[in-house]
Design an enzyme around this catalytic site. Structure first.
Site, PDB file in Angstrom:
ATOM      1  N   SER A 152      -1.159  -3.168   6.351  1.00 42.54           N
ATOM      2  CA  SER A 152      -0.311  -3.421   5.191  1.00 42.54           C
ATOM      3  C   SER A 152       0.340  -2.124   4.753  1.00 42.54           C
ATOM      4  O   SER A 152      -0.137  -1.031   5.094  1.00 42.54           O
ATOM      5  CB  SER A 152      -1.179  -3.978   4.046  1.00 42.54           C
ATOM      6  OG  SER A 152      -0.518  -3.924   2.805  1.00 42.54           O
ATOM      7  N   TYR A 165      -7.937  -3.554  -2.929  1.00 44.81           N
ATOM      8  CA  TYR A 165      -7.158  -3.919  -1.740  1.00 44.81           C
ATOM      9  C   TYR A 165      -6.659  -2.678  -1.017  1.00 44.81           C
ATOM     10  O   TYR A 165      -6.718  -2.599   0.214  1.00 44.81           O
ATOM     11  CB  TYR A 165      -5.984  -4.809  -2.144  1.00 44.81           C
ATOM     12  CG  TYR A 165      -5.183  -5.314  -0.964  1.00 44.81           C
ATOM     13  CD1 TYR A 165      -5.638  -6.384  -0.198  1.00 44.81           C
ATOM     14  CD2 TYR A 165      -3.967  -4.721  -0.610  1.00 44.81           C
ATOM     15  CE1 TYR A 165      -4.911  -6.850   0.887  1.00 44.81           C
ATOM     16  CE2 TYR A 165      -3.236  -5.179   0.469  1.00 44.81           C
ATOM     17  CZ  TYR A 165      -3.708  -6.253   1.218  1.00 44.81           C
ATOM     18  OH  TYR A 165      -2.985  -6.707   2.296  1.00 44.81           O
TER      19      TYR A 165
END
Length: 287
Positions: A152, A165
C-alpha cells in the site's frame, strides 16, 4: 500468442473481491493454467467465479474457490494442498487479504481500542501474509516460483491509514525484503504498493467496522452526485480507481520472462502519492 503467465498456477488470498479478484482475472487472461482464490465467505468466491465465466468459455473452469481464514494454519494448509491436488503445482503466491482501519488515529481512540485494533489488524494483514508464505514456500521452491505481496502507499508514507494500518503495511514491506533474502535463489519475492482503489476493503470487527467498506463510501458519493473520478489530490489525478487498472505490476513480477532478475522490489502503483508533497502542514493542529 501465449500469455505472460502461460500454464502457471496461482494462489491468491482475499481473492473474492477488489484487487485480489482483479489479479485473479488478469492472471487467467495472461494464460495462467489455474488460479485458486481464497476468502472467508463462499459468496465472494462465487462472485469471482462468475466474473471469470464472463471472460469467456473455459475461464471459470480454471478457478478453484477455497474458503478459509488467513489466520488459520489448517485452513491455509488445506487450501494449498487442494490447489496442488487440482492443478499439480503452485507457481505464484499472492498474499493479499487484509482489512483497513479507516484512518483511526491515535488521538481519536482509547488505549483499549488501539490494542484491540492492533491485535486484529496485525493478525490478518501481517501474520496472515507470513502464515500464507510459511505454508506455501515448499511448493514454490519446487517450481522456482514467486511471491507477489499486495502492499500500500501506507507501506511508505503517512496518511494512508491510521497508525495501526501504517505500521502493518510497513511490516509487510519488511517481509518482502526478508523473504526475498531467505528464499533466494529459488523463489523471487516482490510487492505492489497500490493505493486509492475502489474495492470492498472492510474494517476490523474489533472496531465495529466489519460492514463498512471503501466501495460503500464511493457509492454514497455517487448518490450525492459527486464525481468519484475526481482525484485532484493525486499527481496522476485521472488515474482509474478500478482495481483492474492496477494489475499490470502483478503480472510483471509474476512473469518468469519479465522479472527473472527482480526480487526484493516494491513497485509503487499509487497514482504518484509519494511525489504529491504535504497535504497539510501538520496532522495535529487541532489537538
Amino acid at each position: 500468442m501465449a500469455g505472460r503467465l502461460d500454464g502457471d498456477i496461482a494462489f491468491i488470498t482475499g481473492g473474492g473481491s477488489g484487487i485480489g479478484q482483479a489479479v485473479a482475472l488478469r492472471f487467467l487472461k495472461e494464460g495462467a493454467g489455474g488460479v485458486a482464490v481464497f476468502a472467508r465467505t463462499r459468496e465472494k468466491l462465487e462472485a469471482t467465479i462468475a466474473a471469470a465465466a464472463d471472460l469467456g468459455p473455459g475461464y471459470a473452469d480454471r478457478v478453484l474457490a477455497v474458503t478459509g481464514d488467513v489466520r488459520s494454519v489448517p485452513d491455509l494448509q488445506a487450501a494449498v494442498a487442494a490447489t496442488v491436488d487440482r492443478f499439480g503445482k503452485l507457481d505464484i503466491l499472492v498474499p493479499n487479504a487484509g482489512v483497513w482501519d479507516f484512518n483511526r488515529s491515535l488521538t481519536a481512540t482509547s488505549p483499549e481500542e488501539i490494542g484491540a485494533l492492533y491485535d486484529e489488524l496485525f493478525d490478518i494483514n501481517v501474520k496472515g501474509y507470513l502464515l500464507t508464505c510459511s505454508v506455501a514456500w515448499p511448493e514454490l521452491v519446487r517450481t522456482r516460483g514467486n511471491i507477489v505481496m499486495t502492499l500500500s502507499n501506507a507501506s511508505f508514507y503517512s496518511a494512508g491509514g491510521g497508525p495501526v494500518y501504517t505500521a502493518a503495511k510497513h511490516a509487510d514491506r519488511g517481509l518482502v525484503t526478508q523473504l526475498a533474502y531467505e528464499l533466494a535463489p529459488k523463489v523471487r519475492v516482490n510487492g505492489v504498493a497500490v493505493g486509492g482503489l475502489r474495492t470492498d476493503l472492510r474494517g476490523p470487527e474489533s472496531a465495529g467496522l466489519e460492514n463498512r467498506s471503501i466501495e460503500k463510501g464511493f457509492a454514497k458519493r455517487e448518490a450525492r452526485g459527486d464525481d468519484v473520478t475526481d482525484n485532484r489530490w493525486l499527481p496522476l489525478h485521472d488515474s482509474p480507481v478500478d482495481p483492474a487498472a492496477s494489475t499490470g505490476p502483478y503480472v510483471m513480477f509474476a512473469s518468469r520472462r519479465d522479472a527473472a532478475t527482480v526480487t526484493g522490489a516494491v513497485l509503487n502503483a499509487d497514482g504518484g502519492m509519494g511525489v504529491r508533497g504535504f497535504a497539510t502542514a501538520a496532522g495535529g493542529d487541532d489537538l
